[in-house]
Design an enzyme around this catalytic site. Structure first.
Site, PDB file in Angstrom:
ATOM      1  N   CYS A   2      30.555  31.852 -12.036  1.00  0.00           N
ATOM      2  CA  CYS A   2      31.035  32.038 -10.679  1.00  0.00           C
ATOM      3  C   CYS A   2      30.066  31.348  -9.731  1.00  0.00           C
ATOM      4  O   CYS A   2      29.010  30.900 -10.133  1.00  0.00           O
ATOM      5  CB  CYS A   2      31.076  33.525 -10.310  1.00  0.00           C
ATOM      6  SG  CYS A   2      32.093  34.511 -11.410  1.00  0.00           S
ATOM      7  N   GLY A  28      34.096  28.113 -10.078  1.00  0.00           N
ATOM      8  CA  GLY A  28      35.140  29.108 -10.310  1.00  0.00           C
ATOM      9  C   GLY A  28      36.344  28.825  -9.463  1.00  0.00           C
ATOM     10  O   GLY A  28      36.212  28.550  -8.269  1.00  0.00           O
ATOM     11  N   ASN A 103      26.988  36.585  -9.867  1.00  0.00           N
ATOM     12  CA  ASN A 103      27.288  35.510 -10.814  1.00  0.00           C
ATOM     13  C   ASN A 103      26.532  35.826 -12.106  1.00  0.00           C
ATOM     14  O   ASN A 103      25.323  35.992 -12.067  1.00  0.00           O
ATOM     15  CB  ASN A 103      26.809  34.186 -10.201  1.00  0.00           C
ATOM     16  CG  ASN A 103      26.830  33.025 -11.177  1.00  0.00           C
ATOM     17  OD1 ASN A 103      26.085  32.073 -11.020  1.00  0.00           O
ATOM     18  ND2 ASN A 103      27.674  33.083 -12.189  1.00  0.00           N
ATOM     19  N   GLY A 104      27.266  35.924 -13.203  1.00  0.00           N
ATOM     20  CA  GLY A 104      26.611  36.231 -14.474  1.00  0.00           C
ATOM     21  C   GLY A 104      27.476  37.147 -15.314  1.00  0.00           C
ATOM     22  O   GLY A 104      28.699  37.200 -15.130  1.00  0.00           O
ATOM     23  N   CYS A 246      19.907  29.131 -18.224  1.00  0.00           N
ATOM     24  CA  CYS A 246      21.049  28.660 -19.024  1.00  0.00           C
ATOM     25  C   CYS A 246      20.989  27.130 -19.181  1.00  0.00           C
ATOM     26  O   CYS A 246      21.170  26.402 -18.200  1.00  0.00           O
ATOM     27  CB  CYS A 246      22.343  29.065 -18.334  1.00  0.00           C
ATOM     28  SG  CYS A 246      23.798  28.358 -19.128  1.00  0.00           S
ATOM     29  N   TYR A 252      26.444  20.950 -18.423  1.00  0.00           N
ATOM     30  CA  TYR A 252      27.843  20.872 -18.011  1.00  0.00           C
ATOM     31  C   TYR A 252      28.152  21.490 -16.647  1.00  0.00           C
ATOM     32  O   TYR A 252      28.853  20.899 -15.839  1.00  0.00           O
ATOM     33  CB  TYR A 252      28.720  21.558 -19.060  1.00  0.00           C
ATOM     34  CG  TYR A 252      30.159  21.772 -18.642  1.00  0.00           C
ATOM     35  CD1 TYR A 252      31.070  20.723 -18.662  1.00  0.00           C
ATOM     36  CD2 TYR A 252      30.596  23.017 -18.199  1.00  0.00           C
ATOM     37  CE1 TYR A 252      32.383  20.911 -18.262  1.00  0.00           C
ATOM     38  CE2 TYR A 252      31.913  23.218 -17.806  1.00  0.00           C
ATOM     39  CZ  TYR A 252      32.803  22.167 -17.836  1.00  0.00           C
ATOM     40  OH  TYR A 252      34.093  22.359 -17.439  1.00  0.00           O
ATOM     41  N   CYS A 445      24.047  29.761 -27.281  1.00  0.00           N
ATOM     42  CA  CYS A 445      25.362  29.284 -27.737  1.00  0.00           C
ATOM     43  C   CYS A 445      25.215  28.159 -28.760  1.00  0.00           C
ATOM     44  O   CYS A 445      26.160  27.838 -29.462  1.00  0.00           O
ATOM     45  CB  CYS A 445      26.233  28.848 -26.565  1.00  0.00           C
ATOM     46  SG  CYS A 445      25.431  27.738 -25.430  1.00  0.00           S
TER      47      CYS A 445
HETATM   48  S1  SF4 Z   1      24.449  31.327 -24.346  1.00  0.00           S
HETATM   49 FE1  SF4 Z   1      24.666  29.159 -23.730  1.00  0.00          FE
HETATM   50  S2  SF4 Z   1      26.025  29.211 -21.981  1.00  0.00           S
HETATM   51 FE2  SF4 Z   1      25.265  31.296 -22.276  1.00  0.00          FE
HETATM   52  S3  SF4 Z   1      23.448  31.480 -20.985  1.00  0.00           S
HETATM   53 FE3  SF4 Z   1      22.742  30.846 -22.995  1.00  0.00          FE
HETATM   54  S4  SF4 Z   1      22.703  28.585 -22.897  1.00  0.00           S
HETATM   55 FE4  SF4 Z   1      23.937  29.302 -21.188  1.00  0.00          FE
END
Ligand code: SF4
Length: 456
Positions: A2, A28, A103-104, A246, A252, A445
């Protein structure tokens, strides 16, 4: 994911906030809203849809006031409904009202929701922003705590990602979780103060100066000025030494003209492309980005290998980002309408196609087919990030293992599925080489090492 924006000062707070949200629209697109205070009461507008459709001039003129917070939503926690959209307005029996936007994503949402329900707190939505807002209001109104103490206690209780804005009749409280998952910046304009998810919004509102809000930092902002409180971030992270920015924001999500986590997003995207080029030797005629998020990665790749960069895919800007459409059928439709190849350009060419990531694999497969259909002889796909193998639990929509193609398939099987002639990714180590202070990033991820667990 967001976007949030807040303003307090002498200009129309709702106009400034609508402008800020418009700039953050890429974060968003499902719904948006603004809560505003005129110093006596709070008003709220929120609706499903784009900022320009919901927060148009005549409408925001009704929202007079000098302090406002706003939100653009892309749903992760809770369905894409109006009730789950933000900001949340929280009215109390004793009179004051508050508004909250974040946001989160809160990892221990269920546990905390049960805890507060058992204390008699009633929730109207299944959105984590409402949970955080009502937690604060409970502590302030029922337990008589100062807002500063309520925020610190919230940080002790909540696991996960939240960059948040809390609006009272006279102030905005801006704070960021101790891991620093999501970005947030604070700036001064000629006539007031602003807070935004990304620094690009500060450029557009002509902020005189701005800086990132630190993890576990709380800013208390009034018309008169700003005070800051920095809590002990390491203690609030339950002893974890490093932050967890992140890394997918850099790859991205963020706009390339933003600065976050102490680095310029654009520069890092160019370096990611260079990193790919360093280990590649495939012979091709041209490098083509999947626009727009991969443009700078393709630029870095092409420059490093001295191969012409060509914009062979034309993107319609009137369709949202494919990744952030909530259902597969809507996503499929968007891809077909979004990209069109330059047919004469591709004829008989060998192409390196650069993309930022592959999540489900459906978009890139359609693009490879499209380019081959336009006459390309070979299409070599290069991905400027590691394979996405694990779902995000901190606010980006990669919800299930099953949907992630790299979780189901080996790289060569992915190559076959997307019908590419070859496929190459970066490794996590190569991604880390590109980032400043790589130890302070989350890569869950990609490698499954979640910095915060649900019930830690
Ligand atoms: S899991 Fe991936 S998308 Fe989620 S906060 Fe961590 S780096 Fe970012």
């Amino acid at each position: 994911m967001c976007g949030i924006f807040g303003y307090i000062g002498e200009e129309s707070a709702s106009e400034m906030t609508a402008l800020g949200l418009f700039i953050l629209q890429h974060r968003g697109q499902e719904s948006c809203g603004i809560a505003v205070s005129d110093g006596k009461k709070l008003k709220l507008i929120k609706e499903m849809g784009y900022v320009k459709e919901v927060l148009y001039q005549e409408r925001i003129e009704e929202l007079d006031g000098y302090a406002a917070i706003g939100h653009v939503r892309y749903p992760t926690r809770g369905k894409p409904t109006l009730e789950n959209s933000q900001p949340h307005l929280i009215e109390t029996l004793s009179g004051p009202a508050y508004a909250f936007a974040s946001n989160g994503d809160v990892a221990n949402y269920r546990k905390l929701r049960k805890k507060y329900e058992s204390k008699g707190v009633f929730f109207h939505t299944d959105n984590d922003g409402e949970l955080l807002g009502r937690m604060l209001v409970y502590k302030i109104e029922r337990e008589g705590k100062r807002i500063i103490d309520a925020v610190e206690e919230l940080m002790e209780e909540v696991n996960g990602a939240y960059s948040a804005l809390f609006l009272t009749t006279h102030r905005i409280y801006a704070f960021r979780d101790p891991w620093g998952f999501r970005p947030m910046v604070f700036g001064r304009t000629e006539k007031g103060f602003a807070i935004a998810s990304e620094s690009v919004a500060m450029d557009i509102i002509r902020a005189k100066e701005w800086r990132e809000i630190e993890p576990a930092e709380l800013l208390i902002i009034s018309k008169e000025g700003v005070e800051g409180v920095k809590f002990d971030e390491e203690k609030l992270r339950r002893g974890r030494k490093t932050r967890a920015h992140c890394s997918f924001e850099i790859i991205y999500f963020a706009r390339p003209d933003s600065y976050q986590y102490g680095q310029f997003v654009h520069d890092k995207r160019v370096l990611l492309g260079e990193k790919l080029a360093e280990k590649d030797s495939v012979e091709v005629d041209a490098v083509v980005p999947v626009p727009d998020s991969s443009n700078f990665m393709a630029l870095g790749y092409a420059r490093k290998r001295n191969i012409p960069l060509c914009f062979g895919l034309i993107r319609s800007h009137y369709i949202g980002r494919t990744f952030i459409k909530p259902s597969q059928s809507i996503r499929d439709e968007s891809v077909r309408q979004k990209f069109n190849p330059l047919y004469r350009f591709f004829h008989n060419k060998r192409i390196v196609l650069v993309d930022d990531s592959i999540v489900r694999g459906t978009t890139i497969r359609k693009i490879v087919r499209m380019i081959k259909g336009a006459g390309a002889k070979e299409v070599h796909v290069r991905i400027a990030s590691p394979p996405v193998r694990f779902p995000c639990r901190y606010g980006i929509d990669t919800p299930t293992f099953e949907e992630l193609i790299a979780n189901r398939m080996e790289i060569d099987d992915i190559r076959k599925y997307i019908e590419a002639d070859s496929l190459m990714y970066l490794t996590v180590e190569e991604l880390q080489d590109v980032l400043d202070e790589p130890e302070n990033f989350c890569y869950a991820c990609f490698n499954g090492k979640y910095p915060v667990l649900e019930e830690e």
